[in-house]
Design an enzyme around this catalytic site. Structure first.
Site, PDB file in Angstrom:
ATOM      1  N   ARG A 150     -22.441  26.414  61.293  1.00 35.22           N
ATOM      2  CA  ARG A 150     -22.049  27.029  62.202  1.00 35.22           C
ATOM      3  C   ARG A 150     -20.568  26.758  62.709  1.00 35.22           C
ATOM      4  O   ARG A 150     -20.306  25.313  62.710  1.00 35.22           O
ATOM      5  CB  ARG A 150     -22.728  27.410  63.371  1.00 35.22           C
ATOM      6  CG  ARG A 150     -23.993  27.772  63.148  1.00 35.22           C
ATOM      7  CD  ARG A 150     -24.836  28.203  64.382  1.00 35.22           C
ATOM      8  NE  ARG A 150     -26.122  28.692  64.292  1.00 35.22           N
ATOM      9  CZ  ARG A 150     -27.175  27.960  64.153  1.00 35.22           C
ATOM     10  NH1 ARG A 150     -27.168  26.886  64.181  1.00 35.22           N
ATOM     11  NH2 ARG A 150     -28.362  28.571  63.918  1.00 35.22           N
ATOM     12  N   LYS A 174     -27.952  25.117  68.103  1.00 38.60           N
ATOM     13  CA  LYS A 174     -28.103  25.978  69.071  1.00 38.60           C
ATOM     14  C   LYS A 174     -29.376  25.363  69.884  1.00 38.60           C
ATOM     15  O   LYS A 174     -30.318  24.878  69.127  1.00 38.60           O
ATOM     16  CB  LYS A 174     -28.558  27.315  68.672  1.00 38.60           C
ATOM     17  CG  LYS A 174     -27.359  28.155  68.104  1.00 38.60           C
ATOM     18  CD  LYS A 174     -27.601  29.690  67.973  1.00 38.60           C
ATOM     19  CE  LYS A 174     -26.506  30.529  67.442  1.00 38.60           C
ATOM     20  NZ  LYS A 174     -26.871  31.965  67.597  1.00 38.60           N
ATOM     21  N   HIS A 242     -18.419  32.528  59.681  1.00 39.13           N
ATOM     22  CA  HIS A 242     -19.752  33.010  59.216  1.00 39.13           C
ATOM     23  C   HIS A 242     -19.703  33.692  57.950  1.00 39.13           C
ATOM     24  O   HIS A 242     -20.794  33.437  57.285  1.00 39.13           O
ATOM     25  CB  HIS A 242     -20.068  34.160  60.329  1.00 39.13           C
ATOM     26  CG  HIS A 242     -21.489  33.855  60.732  1.00 39.13           C
ATOM     27  ND1 HIS A 242     -21.907  32.696  61.610  1.00 39.13           N
ATOM     28  CD2 HIS A 242     -22.727  34.677  60.982  1.00 39.13           C
ATOM     29  CE1 HIS A 242     -23.008  32.719  61.841  1.00 39.13           C
ATOM     30  NE2 HIS A 242     -23.409  33.874  61.495  1.00 39.13           N
ATOM     31  N   ARG A 245     -20.660  30.589  55.760  1.00 39.81           N
ATOM     32  CA  ARG A 245     -22.104  30.273  56.046  1.00 39.81           C
ATOM     33  C   ARG A 245     -23.108  31.280  55.049  1.00 39.81           C
ATOM     34  O   ARG A 245     -23.904  30.689  54.610  1.00 39.81           O
ATOM     35  CB  ARG A 245     -22.630  30.317  57.689  1.00 39.81           C
ATOM     36  CG  ARG A 245     -23.856  29.940  57.869  1.00 39.81           C
ATOM     37  CD  ARG A 245     -23.799  29.906  59.411  1.00 39.81           C
ATOM     38  NE  ARG A 245     -25.151  30.248  60.087  1.00 39.81           N
ATOM     39  CZ  ARG A 245     -25.961  29.028  60.166  1.00 39.81           C
ATOM     40  NH1 ARG A 245     -25.803  27.761  59.881  1.00 39.81           N
ATOM     41  NH2 ARG A 245     -27.280  29.229  60.743  1.00 39.81           N
ATOM     42  N   HIS A 268     -32.033  27.755  61.499  1.00 38.00           N
ATOM     43  CA  HIS A 268     -32.940  28.992  62.196  1.00 38.00           C
ATOM     44  C   HIS A 268     -34.121  28.521  62.744  1.00 38.00           C
ATOM     45  O   HIS A 268     -34.953  27.932  62.038  1.00 38.00           O
ATOM     46  CB  HIS A 268     -33.037  29.912  61.185  1.00 38.00           C
ATOM     47  CG  HIS A 268     -31.794  30.416  60.603  1.00 38.00           C
ATOM     48  ND1 HIS A 268     -31.675  31.381  59.329  1.00 38.00           N
ATOM     49  CD2 HIS A 268     -30.601  30.773  61.068  1.00 38.00           C
ATOM     50  CE1 HIS A 268     -30.427  31.805  59.263  1.00 38.00           C
ATOM     51  NE2 HIS A 268     -29.731  31.550  60.265  1.00 38.00           N
ATOM     52  N   TYR A 277     -31.373  37.039  53.876  1.00 38.90           N
ATOM     53  CA  TYR A 277     -30.665  36.667  52.603  1.00 38.90           C
ATOM     54  C   TYR A 277     -31.642  37.344  51.336  1.00 38.90           C
ATOM     55  O   TYR A 277     -30.967  37.476  50.222  1.00 38.90           O
ATOM     56  CB  TYR A 277     -30.348  35.113  52.421  1.00 38.90           C
ATOM     57  CG  TYR A 277     -29.474  34.856  53.432  1.00 38.90           C
ATOM     58  CD1 TYR A 277     -28.063  35.249  53.500  1.00 38.90           C
ATOM     59  CD2 TYR A 277     -29.702  34.126  54.855  1.00 38.90           C
ATOM     60  CE1 TYR A 277     -27.199  34.977  54.266  1.00 38.90           C
ATOM     61  CE2 TYR A 277     -28.895  33.922  55.653  1.00 38.90           C
ATOM     62  CZ  TYR A 277     -27.526  34.291  55.490  1.00 38.90           C
ATOM     63  OH  TYR A 277     -26.570  33.751  56.566  1.00 38.90           O
TER      64      TYR A 277
END
Length: 310
Positions: A150, A174, A242, A245, A268, A277
């Protein structure tokens, strides 16, 4: 405890325990102020609102024309806020727990082709007006595309990340979660070239800002990315961190990467997030079949000369 104090305590918890980003905290603060105004009109305190009041609040958001994604964020805020009140002993239940989330439109992530990524990297090698600017562009693009970071993770990378001959980067993502991502030979070389150029700044960051003691800002990086896109002959509107990414993830899957491994690389928490995806690949396969399969769009010239009766 007033509604304002409850909201402030909730936001402090999100920041301290979950590492919530400043943008998330700001959005949740606005959401709670909006909720407080609504429940006051309904004649009750925010901490005392029941499921019916909250359901009416969510219905009002839809009637006001807020997008499904905004409604979903508001609902997420409500569920977490009332769970917090319950855990603090200020309620015995979570009235938002059973509220239905709005149906979100299915959107596929935008990504670049491998040729377009090559064009971006090549654009950084053009004779530069500002040599350092293009060293930074090359290093950032190499790392983003090689690892799927990110943009917040990239700009927060410390200079010491390049210490030694390590082929992996330790990234804090995150919620403060850490993960290891591979660093390609090309990405490491580009990052080392930038670090050498920036040695006099004595910055603790791999991508320093103007004063050296703070990292490059997101806005500063966006300007660099805009200029690289123009040099590469791409529409800058199609390009963002993004998108890079998404391009990393899509190209990895297209070349046989395992979905679980991709989840770990992207950081994730839930593999359901990574599974988007697979839809991208399914859409690409459908387009290939429609473009190249002899039966796509109906049998062209079905029967050929054999249609004539003998």
């Amino acid at each position: 405890m007033s509604a304002a104090v409850q909201a402030e305590s909730f936001l402090e918890m999100l920041a301290a325990e979950r590492g919530a980003a400043a943008n998330t905290l700001g959005a949740y603060a606005r959401d709670l102020r909006d909720l407080e105004s609504f429940v006051a009109q309904a004649g009750c305190a925010m901490a005392d609102a029941d499921a019916g009041v909250l359901r009416d609040y969510m219905a009002g958001l839809a009637q006001a024309g807020l997008s499904p994604r905004t409604q979903a964020r508001r609902l997420s805020c409500l569920k977490q806020f009332y769970l917090f009140l319950s855990r603090e002993g200020l309620r015995t239940d979570n009235p938002a727990a059973l509220l239905d989330a709005p149906r979100l439109p299915a959107t596929l992530p935008r990504f670049l082709t491998e040729e377009e990524v090559d064009a971006l990297l090549g654009a950084c090698d053009m004779p530069p007006d500002d040599g350092r600017r293009w060293l930074a562009a090359r290093a950032a693009l190499e790392i983003l595309y090689a690892s799927g970071l990110r943009i917040s993770e990239l700009l927060a990378l410390p200079r010491r990340a390049l210490t030694g001959d390590a082929r992996m980067l330790l990234v804090r993502g995150k919620g403060g979660r850490e993960r290891l991502v591979p660093l390609s030979v090309q990405a490491r070389a580009a990052a080392e070239a930038l670090a050498t150029r920036d040695q006099a700044l004595r910055s603790p960051y791999l991508f320093p800002g103007r004063d050296g003691q703070r990292p490059l800002t997101r806005q500063g990086f966006d300007r660099i990315l805009h200029d690289v896109a123009l040099r590469a002959g791409l529409d800058p509107a199609r390009l963002s961190p993004h998108v890079l990414r998404h391009s990393f993830a899509t190209h990895m899957l297209a070349r046989g990467a395992d979905l679980r491994a991709l989840q770990m690389l992207l950081g994730h928490a839930d593999i359901a997030t990574t599974q988007i995806y697979t839809h991208v690949l399914a859409e690409r396969l459908r387009a290939v079949v429609e473009a190249h399969h002899p039966l796509a769009g109906g049998r062209k010239g079905a029967g050929g000369q054999g249609n004539t009766s003998s």
